[in-house]
Design a protein around this motif. Structure first.
Motif, PDB file in Angstrom:
ATOM      1  N   HIS A 142       1.385   4.458  -2.678  1.00  0.00           N
ATOM      2  CA  HIS A 142       1.464   5.915  -2.441  1.00  0.00           C
ATOM      3  C   HIS A 142       2.732   6.480  -3.091  1.00  0.00           C
ATOM      4  CE1 HIS A 142      -1.910   6.516   0.163  1.00  0.00           C
ATOM      5  NE2 HIS A 142      -1.435   5.844   1.183  1.00  0.00           N
ATOM      6  N   GLU A 184      -6.209   6.662  -0.627  1.00  0.00           N
ATOM      7  CA  GLU A 184      -6.174   5.414   0.152  1.00  0.00           C
ATOM      8  C   GLU A 184      -6.713   4.240  -0.663  1.00  0.00           C
ATOM      9  OE1 GLU A 184      -4.464   5.162   2.875  1.00  0.00           O
ATOM     10  OE2 GLU A 184      -4.107   7.274   2.497  1.00  0.00           O
ATOM     11  N   CYS A 200      -0.732   5.594   7.515  1.00  0.00           N
ATOM     12  CA  CYS A 200      -1.931   4.850   7.158  1.00  0.00           C
ATOM     13  C   CYS A 200      -2.340   3.916   8.277  1.00  0.00           C
ATOM     14  CB  CYS A 200      -1.684   4.067   5.876  1.00  0.00           C
ATOM     15  SG  CYS A 200      -1.121   5.176   4.563  1.00  0.00           S
ATOM     16  N   HIS A 223       0.848  -1.206   0.000  1.00  0.00           N
ATOM     17  CA  HIS A 223       0.000   0.000   0.000  1.00  0.00           C
ATOM     18  C   HIS A 223       0.882   1.254   0.000  1.00  0.00           C
ATOM     19  CE1 HIS A 223      -3.540   2.356   1.714  1.00  0.00           C
ATOM     20  NE2 HIS A 223      -2.543   3.088   2.171  1.00  0.00           N
ATOM     21  N   GLU A 224       1.937   1.257   0.817  1.00  0.00           N
ATOM     22  CA  GLU A 224       2.839   2.424   0.856  1.00  0.00           C
ATOM     23  C   GLU A 224       3.607   2.565  -0.455  1.00  0.00           C
ATOM     24  OE1 GLU A 224       2.487   4.589   3.202  1.00  0.00           O
ATOM     25  OE2 GLU A 224       1.192   3.245   4.354  1.00  0.00           O
TER      26      GLU A 224
END
Ligand SMILES: [Zn+2]
Length: 277
Positions: free
Chosen positions: A81, A108, A93, A77-78
């Motif tokens: 980003h 997100e 997050c 997920h990072e």
């Protein structure tokens, strides 16, 4: 959605560049390095993961006190980003983002989609999920192969499985999100909340006495003309913070076609019902 920046690569391109073709080779630390980000594990308070970037390098911090599938998802997920939202403020997050942010259009959600494309790539996933029932037992089996968290794997099973299915997340007070697959989209529409007779309704009341997956009456979930005459398979489990995740699926298309015909026979009804979509 804004255009992708010039450094952006899709998860598919990243995996391709690294020659990764098997689930066990999806090494998130190596992938992050390839994207210019170093992952470190440490105790974090107040968030599950964060990223700090400067020019072309970033440090991704992951809470060491979480389970491995969650750590991998947080890290991916990072990276999401980092690939798309680079140059903005650092991101922090929380666990709730990973469960709740799946349907709105925001950074997100985009980072979650990126993470699932990276950790659960379509082609590899389809090969493992072929014709399996849409239950959390299947989700756990596949999650073990890909080392991925429950929510992300369950969404994938609905999207890339072969059977008509919907996944729904209900929070304590309202429905958070739902994702139908292509077999279902436009054919049947969910009620705002699960009704009596559904496993989810009992779980939201805190009643965990009978949560085995089973067939429930269609009118517990859907408001269509003959809903009481139809059945749908439901598997529901409690997840983060009082929320309930539900997998709804049909063994074959016959019932859906029948429902679709009912709806077609009352054309006006369908346009009314779109409000809920
Ligand atoms: Zn995030």
């Amino acid at each position: 959605m804004a255009a992708n920046p010039e450094w952006y690569r899709t998860p598919f391109e990243i995996l391709n560049d690294l020659g990764i073709t098997e689930p066990q080779d999806i090494d998130i630390e190596a992938i992050a390095e390839d994207c210019g980000a170093t992952i470190r594990y440490l105790p974090l308070t107040g968030c599950a993961a964060r990223i700090m970037g400067y020019k072309n390098r970033a440090i991704i911090s992951i809470d060491e006190n979480t389970r491995r599938p969650r750590q991998r998802f947080s890290a991916a997920h990072e990276v999401g980003h980092w690939m798309r939202d680079r140059g903005q403020l650092a991101f922090k997050c929380g666990s709730e983002s990973f469960v709740r942010e799946w349907s709105a259009e925001n950074p997100e959600t985009r980072a979650n989609r990126f993470a699932s494309d990276l950790l659960l790539p379509a082609k590899m996933f389809r090969a493992k999920a072929y014709k399996l029932p849409v239950t959390f037992e299947t989700v756990r089996q596949i999650g073990d192969i890909f080392c991925t968290s429950l929510t992300a794997t369950a969404i994938r099973l609905v999207e890339y499985g072969d059977l008509p299915a919907i996944i729904v997340c209900n929070g304590p007070r309202r429905r958070e999100w739902f994702i139908p697959n292509g077999e279902v989209r436009g054919k049947i529409f969910l009620d705002a909340r699960p009704g009596k007779g559904s496993i989810a309704e009992a779980l939201l009341r805190g009643d965990r006495s009978d949560i085995a997956p089973r067939e429930v009456r269609s009118d517990a979930w859907f408001d269509h003309r003959n809903a009481a005459n139809y059945w749908v398979h439901e598997d529901s489990i409690p997840v983060y913070d009082g929320s309930v995740l539900s997998l709804l699926w049909w063994k074959d298309e016959t019932q859906l076609i029948q429902i679709d015909n009912d709806i077609e026979a009352r054309g006006a009804w369908r346009s009314d019902y779109r409000r809920d979509d």
